[in-house]
Design an enzyme around this catalytic site. Structure first.
Site, PDB file in Angstrom:
ATOM      1  N   ASP A  14      -0.171  -4.818  10.791  1.00 40.36           N
ATOM      2  CA  ASP A  14       0.395  -4.897   9.440  1.00 40.36           C
ATOM      3  C   ASP A  14       1.765  -4.225   9.435  1.00 40.36           C
ATOM      4  OD1 ASP A  14      -0.815  -5.162   6.310  1.00 40.36           O
ATOM      5  OD2 ASP A  14       0.859  -3.768   6.599  1.00 40.36           O
ATOM      6  N   ASN A  54      11.235  -5.980   1.104  1.00 41.62           N
ATOM      7  CA  ASN A  54      11.596  -7.108   0.230  1.00 41.62           C
ATOM      8  C   ASN A  54      12.417  -6.624  -0.958  1.00 41.62           C
ATOM      9  OD1 ASN A  54      10.502  -9.527   1.311  1.00 41.62           O
ATOM     10  ND2 ASN A  54       8.456  -8.846   0.786  1.00 41.62           N
ATOM     11  N   ASP A 114      11.479 -12.922   4.786  1.00 41.26           N
ATOM     12  CA  ASP A 114      10.919 -14.054   5.556  1.00 41.26           C
ATOM     13  C   ASP A 114      11.446 -14.046   6.997  1.00 41.26           C
ATOM     14  OD1 ASP A 114       9.638 -14.793   3.287  1.00 41.26           O
ATOM     15  OD2 ASP A 114      10.750 -16.657   2.949  1.00 41.26           O
ATOM     16  N   GLU A 119       1.811 -10.233   5.346  1.00 36.33           N
ATOM     17  CA  GLU A 119       2.556  -9.534   6.410  1.00 36.33           C
ATOM     18  C   GLU A 119       1.569  -8.917   7.385  1.00 36.33           C
ATOM     19  OE1 GLU A 119       0.912  -7.069   4.451  1.00 36.33           O
ATOM     20  OE2 GLU A 119       2.483  -5.604   4.929  1.00 36.33           O
TER      21      GLU A 119
HETATM   22  P1  GH3 Z   1       1.919  -0.668   3.900  1.00 30.09           P
HETATM   23  O1  GH3 Z   1       2.830   0.130   4.771  1.00 30.09           O
HETATM   24  O2  GH3 Z   1       0.856   0.180   3.303  1.00 30.09           O
HETATM   25  O3  GH3 Z   1       1.379  -1.868   4.584  1.00 30.09           O
HETATM   26  O4  GH3 Z   1       2.815  -1.132   2.668  1.00 30.09           O
HETATM   27  P2  GH3 Z   1       3.359  -2.569   2.361  1.00 30.09           P
HETATM   28  O5  GH3 Z   1       4.438  -2.454   1.348  1.00 30.09           O
HETATM   29  O6  GH3 Z   1       3.721  -3.275   3.629  1.00 30.09           O
HETATM   30  O7  GH3 Z   1       2.065  -3.290   1.810  1.00 30.09           O
HETATM   31  P3  GH3 Z   1       1.787  -4.060   0.473  1.00 30.09           P
HETATM   32  O8  GH3 Z   1       0.458  -4.708   0.669  1.00 30.09           O
HETATM   33  O9  GH3 Z   1       1.943  -3.147  -0.724  1.00 30.09           O
HETATM   34  O10 GH3 Z   1       2.911  -5.148   0.369  1.00 30.09           O
HETATM   35  C1  GH3 Z   1       2.996  -6.244   1.245  1.00 30.09           C
HETATM   36  C2  GH3 Z   1       4.249  -6.989   0.934  1.00 30.09           C
HETATM   37  O11 GH3 Z   1       4.415  -8.084   1.833  1.00 30.09           O
HETATM   38  C3  GH3 Z   1       4.257  -7.533  -0.467  1.00 30.09           C
HETATM   39  C4  GH3 Z   1       4.642  -8.979  -0.287  1.00 30.09           C
HETATM   40  O12 GH3 Z   1       5.670  -9.352  -1.171  1.00 30.09           O
HETATM   41  C5  GH3 Z   1       5.154  -9.070   1.138  1.00 30.09           C
HETATM   42  N1  GH3 Z   1       4.920 -10.398   1.696  1.00 30.09           N
HETATM   43  C6  GH3 Z   1       3.735 -10.996   1.954  1.00 30.09           C
HETATM   44  N2  GH3 Z   1       3.942 -12.247   2.428  1.00 30.09           N
HETATM   45  C7  GH3 Z   1       5.285 -12.448   2.459  1.00 30.09           C
HETATM   46  C8  GH3 Z   1       6.121 -13.536   2.827  1.00 30.09           C
HETATM   47  O13 GH3 Z   1       5.663 -14.609   3.248  1.00 30.09           O
HETATM   48  N3  GH3 Z   1       7.464 -13.374   2.739  1.00 30.09           N
HETATM   49  C9  GH3 Z   1       7.993 -12.202   2.297  1.00 30.09           C
HETATM   50  N4  GH3 Z   1       9.333 -12.097   2.236  1.00 30.09           N
HETATM   51  N5  GH3 Z   1       7.232 -11.164   1.913  1.00 30.09           N
HETATM   52  C10 GH3 Z   1       5.899 -11.274   1.999  1.00 30.09           C
HETATM   53 MG    MG Z   2       2.136  -3.725   5.019  1.00 27.28          MG
END
Ligand code: GH3
Ligand code: MG
Length: 307
Positions: free
Chosen positions: A176, A184, A193, A220
């Protein structure tokens, strides 16, 4: 020239009459690579090794006739999903139905009419190519090109069963990206992305052993299937993944654990048995990942280390 008519296609001709094989080879030579066999056993051997796209199969052969060859081909995944066209001089509705029932996609009557043979082969190569393309789309994540979660779920189930039969261990790594929401928010979704794609590529390049499979598990989050590893190989692999992503040096000033993009990795390992399951293996990796996050991120954690 369309891809399905290029040299990428291969056609296996199976007939006990070598003159007929020669004639068909001439008729079809510009459709792809031509393979041939003069009997059922040899045909199965070649089909297993070469996985041709299309097989032209004579019905009347001895000792193994076309129906038997066709049934063997259709009952074993090791032959790939090849299309089979039967060929026979014994025309009639009953034979035609028997051919289709045995699993063939089409039927050609002898003696041949070359333009008809070419037209049918062209049609079935196109259908085969299209269905392979659709299957690949259904198995992959469009953004990163990695396998998707659906494909991973199938793969872990079948790998679990295979390794259970052989009493061999199965490992997984759940990966992760750290503080990706912040990324983002700071750099925008388009940069987000691009970073996801870069991390996916890096994970794929770092995962080289035969049988290992990297998939995008969620937004992610990624997952890697690692058959036949022991604890020290798995730990080494987890550390190497973290280092590989750090080495990309993708700036992430909004991260609270580094100046660059980093990952956390949860590792779990078990020898499959009836008492446990693939979902248990995943659950353990998830708990290890949670621990890695709690311990400061940018690290890997092995499940068995948890108290
Ligand atoms: P942690 O260190 O605890 O994993 O924190 P985090 O911010 O990585 O975790 P969180 O689950 O709060 O957020 C995941 C983020 O990943 C939020 C979401 O917008 C982003 N994300 C998920 N899929 C995609 C994608 O396909 N493209 C983009 N640009 N962002 C994505
Ligand atoms: Mg994360």
């Amino acid at each position: 020239m369309p891809a399905y008519l290029s040299k990428q296609s291969s056609i296996l001709i199976v007939d006990d009459d070598i003159n007929l094989i020669h004639m068909l080879s001439q008729i079809l030579k510009d459709f792809g690579r031509i393979l041939f066999a003069t009997g059922g056993e040899k045909a199965l051997e070649i089909a297993k090794e070469q996985k041709p796209d299309l097989i032209l199969l004579d019905v009347e052969m001895a000792p193994m006739d076309g129906y038997e060859v066709c049934r063997s081909l259709k009952h074993d995944d090791a032959f790939g999903n090849c299309a089979i066209i039967f060929m026979t001089a014994n025309v009639g509705m009953e034979v035609e139905v028997a051919c289709l029932d045995a699993g063939a996609v089409d039927f050609i009557a002898k003696p041949f009419n070359p333009p008809v043979v070419r037209a049918r082969v062209r049609t079935h190569l196109r259908l085969k190519h299209n269905s392979a393309a659709l299957e690949s789309l259904a198995q992959h994540d469009a953004m990163t090109g990695l396998y998707n979660r659906g494909y991973f779920n199938q793969a872990i189930e079948s790998e679990y069963r295979r390794l259970q039969r052989h009493h061999l261990p199965l490992g997984i790594a759940l990966v992760d990206i750290d503080y990706f929401k912040n990324y983002n928010d700071s750099y925008g979704h388009i940069a987000g992305d691009a970073t996801l794609i870069a991390v996916a590529k890096a994970l794929e390049l770092a995962t080289k052993r035969p049988g290992e499979l990297v998939a995008r598990y969620g937004g992610e989050e990624f997952v890697v299937l690692l058959p036949q590893v022991d604890k020290s190989i798995l730990l080494q692999y987890g550390l190497m993944l973290c280092e590989t992503v750090r080495a990309l040096q993708i700036p992430h000033t909004a991260s609270r654990c580094s100046q660059h993009i980093t990952i956390s990795v949860g590792l779990s390992l078990m020898t499959p048995s009836q008492d446990t399951s693939p979902s248990k293996l995943l659950e353990q990796a998830d708990r290890a990942l949670y621990q890695a996050k709690n311990n400061g991120r940018n690290r890997c954690q092995f499940f068995a280390e948890l108290a």
